[in-house]
Design a protein around this motif. Structure first.
Motif, PDB file in Angstrom:
ATOM      1  N   MET A 239       0.711  -1.227  -0.108  1.00  0.00           N
ATOM      2  CA  MET A 239       0.074   0.122  -0.009  1.00  0.00           C
ATOM      3  C   MET A 239       0.728   1.297  -0.032  1.00  0.00           C
ATOM      4  O   MET A 239       0.491   2.238  -0.595  1.00  0.00           O
ATOM      5  N   GLU A 240       2.047   1.214   0.726  1.00  0.00           N
ATOM      6  CA  GLU A 240       2.997   2.380   0.590  1.00  0.00           C
ATOM      7  C   GLU A 240       3.475   2.625  -0.809  1.00  0.00           C
ATOM      8  O   GLU A 240       3.679   3.738  -1.267  1.00  0.00           O
ATOM      9  N   ILE A 241       3.796   1.483  -1.374  1.00  0.00           N
ATOM     10  CA  ILE A 241       4.176   1.780  -2.837  1.00  0.00           C
ATOM     11  C   ILE A 241       2.955   1.965  -3.801  1.00  0.00           C
ATOM     12  O   ILE A 241       3.320   2.943  -4.495  1.00  0.00           O
ATOM     13  N   GLU A 251      12.694   4.884   1.287  1.00  0.00           N
ATOM     14  CA  GLU A 251      11.454   5.770   1.760  1.00  0.00           C
ATOM     15  C   GLU A 251      10.413   4.782   2.144  1.00  0.00           C
ATOM     16  O   GLU A 251       9.702   5.089   3.094  1.00  0.00           O
ATOM     17  N   VAL A 252      10.313   3.687   1.475  1.00  0.00           N
ATOM     18  CA  VAL A 252       9.364   2.490   2.145  1.00  0.00           C
ATOM     19  C   VAL A 252       9.767   2.250   3.546  1.00  0.00           C
ATOM     20  O   VAL A 252       8.863   2.296   4.382  1.00  0.00           O
ATOM     21  N   CYS A 253      11.131   1.971   3.883  1.00  0.00           N
ATOM     22  CA  CYS A 253      11.519   1.607   5.021  1.00  0.00           C
ATOM     23  C   CYS A 253      11.101   2.809   6.102  1.00  0.00           C
ATOM     24  O   CYS A 253      10.854   2.586   7.128  1.00  0.00           O
ATOM     25  N   ARG A 254      11.214   3.830   5.748  1.00  0.00           N
ATOM     26  CA  ARG A 254      10.949   5.021   6.398  1.00  0.00           C
ATOM     27  C   ARG A 254       9.531   5.007   6.845  1.00  0.00           C
ATOM     28  O   ARG A 254       9.045   5.391   8.178  1.00  0.00           O
ATOM     29  N   ASN A 264      13.071  -5.265   1.840  1.00  0.00           N
ATOM     30  CA  ASN A 264      13.529  -5.832   0.419  1.00  0.00           C
ATOM     31  C   ASN A 264      13.205  -7.258   0.612  1.00  0.00           C
ATOM     32  O   ASN A 264      12.790  -7.683  -0.652  1.00  0.00           O
ATOM     33  N   GLY A 265      12.949  -8.095   1.518  1.00  0.00           N
ATOM     34  CA  GLY A 265      12.418  -9.282   1.345  1.00  0.00           C
ATOM     35  C   GLY A 265      11.125  -9.423   1.146  1.00  0.00           C
ATOM     36  O   GLY A 265      10.421 -10.314   0.094  1.00  0.00           O
ATOM     37  N   ILE A 266      10.170  -8.513   1.636  1.00  0.00           N
ATOM     38  CA  ILE A 266       8.841  -8.330   1.149  1.00  0.00           C
ATOM     39  C   ILE A 266       8.768  -7.852  -0.403  1.00  0.00           C
ATOM     40  O   ILE A 266       7.843  -8.538  -0.864  1.00  0.00           O
ATOM     41  N   ILE A 267       9.367  -7.184  -0.710  1.00  0.00           N
ATOM     42  CA  ILE A 267       9.561  -6.539  -2.145  1.00  0.00           C
ATOM     43  C   ILE A 267       9.873  -7.689  -2.842  1.00  0.00           C
ATOM     44  O   ILE A 267       9.133  -7.702  -4.012  1.00  0.00           O
ATOM     45  N   ARG A 277       7.351  -3.922  -9.306  1.00  0.00           N
ATOM     46  CA  ARG A 277       8.461  -4.087 -10.450  1.00  0.00           C
ATOM     47  C   ARG A 277       9.533  -3.000  -9.663  1.00  0.00           C
ATOM     48  O   ARG A 277       9.253  -2.010  -9.043  1.00  0.00           O
ATOM     49  N   THR A 278      10.827  -3.368  -9.730  1.00  0.00           N
ATOM     50  CA  THR A 278      11.958  -2.536  -9.338  1.00  0.00           C
ATOM     51  C   THR A 278      12.671  -2.080 -10.669  1.00  0.00           C
ATOM     52  O   THR A 278      12.843  -2.724 -11.526  1.00  0.00           O
ATOM     53  N   SER A 279      13.125  -0.930 -10.394  1.00  0.00           N
ATOM     54  CA  SER A 279      14.151  -0.414 -11.520  1.00  0.00           C
ATOM     55  C   SER A 279      14.589   0.795 -11.188  1.00  0.00           C
ATOM     56  O   SER A 279      14.102   1.835 -10.722  1.00  0.00           O
ATOM     57  N   MET A 280      16.015   0.910 -11.580  1.00  0.00           N
ATOM     58  CA  MET A 280      16.864   2.242 -11.241  1.00  0.00           C
ATOM     59  C   MET A 280      16.756   2.602  -9.841  1.00  0.00           C
ATOM     60  O   MET A 280      16.674   3.790  -9.559  1.00  0.00           O
ATOM     61  N   GLY A 281      16.582   1.582  -8.887  1.00  0.00           N
ATOM     62  CA  GLY A 281      16.787   1.695  -7.300  1.00  0.00           C
ATOM     63  C   GLY A 281      15.281   2.303  -7.055  1.00  0.00           C
ATOM     64  O   GLY A 281      14.829   2.582  -5.690  1.00  0.00           O
ATOM     65  N   LYS A 282      14.416   2.231  -7.832  1.00  0.00           N
ATOM     66  CA  LYS A 282      12.879   2.436  -7.539  1.00  0.00           C
ATOM     67  C   LYS A 282      12.032   1.501  -7.571  1.00  0.00           C
ATOM     68  O   LYS A 282      12.208   0.362  -8.157  1.00  0.00           O
ATOM     69  N   VAL A 283      11.093   1.321  -6.871  1.00  0.00           N
ATOM     70  CA  VAL A 283       9.886   0.269  -6.559  1.00  0.00           C
ATOM     71  C   VAL A 283       8.548   0.925  -7.294  1.00  0.00           C
ATOM     72  O   VAL A 283       8.259   1.958  -6.502  1.00  0.00           O
ATOM     73  N   PHE A 284       7.826   0.323  -7.955  1.00  0.00           N
ATOM     74  CA  PHE A 284       6.399   0.806  -8.373  1.00  0.00           C
ATOM     75  C   PHE A 284       5.383  -0.377  -8.498  1.00  0.00           C
ATOM     76  O   PHE A 284       5.808  -1.572  -8.809  1.00  0.00           O
TER      77      PHE A 284
END
Length: 287
Positions: A239-241, A251-254, A264-267, A277-284
């Protein structure tokens, strides 16, 4: 035993995709729902000797395809094939098994119950007359039917001499697309599938890649559906993503007040489920 139906080349219900082959089978002996031969199909193939990871990947990809209305086809062998059929049965779709022996026989014998379930939930076919025993040469020939019926062939854990590579080669020759699941570089079961990727075959980075290859882009991410597919921790991160747009892991961790290793495990799990998906250090959120 279910009734055996015979489809001959030229019959109205003979699969159109097989008619495009240079050496189509003259007859198909069938048990189950023959209407499935006109369905969209994706093959999941791999080694008989396989790891827990490989079986999980095959079963998970098969379930995702099945849930999306794609019929999963494989060869009912031990290992990856068996996992693919089980995943499809667990999903909401159908599965087709192509045998390397007569339709009245079961190879391997330990898959007798699986064969019964496939007949009930899908279709079992063979080009070999009843009574034909499985031989080394019958399986490579069988593989061309799997490739011919499939829009996509996904190779999971194939050694260098795996018959799954024959199926992949046939698909690449014009029958359909090919993808491969990356494997452990220290495993002999993954050498062939990893080599396919090094030779230019598209890798399955997340399960959603397979669906997108079949032209399936929509994922039901409704909040009500999340209650059924995600645990509380997974839903919190998702939901944060979802509402953060393209967001960094930091930012998600914060926001969830959790350590990077935990998040990271949950992602990683959410990626496997095709939700992010993850790309260039971002997750969306996956679209």
């Amino acid at each position: 035993m279910a009734d055996i139906q015979i489809i001959k080349y030229g019959d109205d219900n003979y699969p159109k995709r097989l008619m495009e082959m240079s050496d189509p089978p003259e007859k198909l002996y069938c048990m189950g729902d023959i209407s499935l031969l006109e369905n969209r199909m994706a093959a999941i193939v791999g080694s008989r000797k396989s790891s827990t990871y490989g079986k999980w990947a095959a079963e998970s990809i098969a379930k995702a395809l099945s849930d999306s209305g794609i019929t999963v086809i494989s060869g009912m062998a031990k290992g990856i094939d068996t996992a693919a059929h089980l995943g499809a049965i667990d999903g909401r779709g159908k599965t087709v098994a192509v045998l390397g022996c007569g339709i009245d026989m079961c190879y391997p014998a330990e898959n007798r119950n699986l064969k019964r379930d496939i007949v009930a939930y899908g279709l079992v076919i063979s080009e070999y007359p009843p009574g034909t025993e499985a031989k080394r040469w019958t399986f490579p020939k069988r593989n061309r039917i799997i490739a011919g019926l499939s829009e996509l062939v996904v190779v999971v854990e194939a050694g260098l001499n795996s018959g799954a590579l024959i199926t992949a080669e046939l698909a690449a020759a014009g029958y359909g697309k090919v993808m491969a699941v990356p494997g452990n570089i220290n495993s002999p079961y993954s050498i062939g599938s990893n080599k396919l990727i090094s030779d230019g075959v598209a890798p399955v980075v997340v399960i959603g890649d397979v669906l997108e290859s079949m032209g399936i882009y929509e994922v039901d991410n409704g909040d009500n559906n999340l209650e059924n597919v995600l645990g509380n921790a997974e839903k919190e991160v998702y939901m944060e993503i979802k509402f953060g747009g393209e967001i960094s892991v930091d930012e998600v961790c914060r926001r969830v007040k959790r350590a990077p290793g935990y998040v990271n495990g949950i992602i990683a799990v959410l990626e496997m489920k095709g939700l992010v998906r993850t790309s260039m250090g971002k997750v969306f959120v996956a679209k």
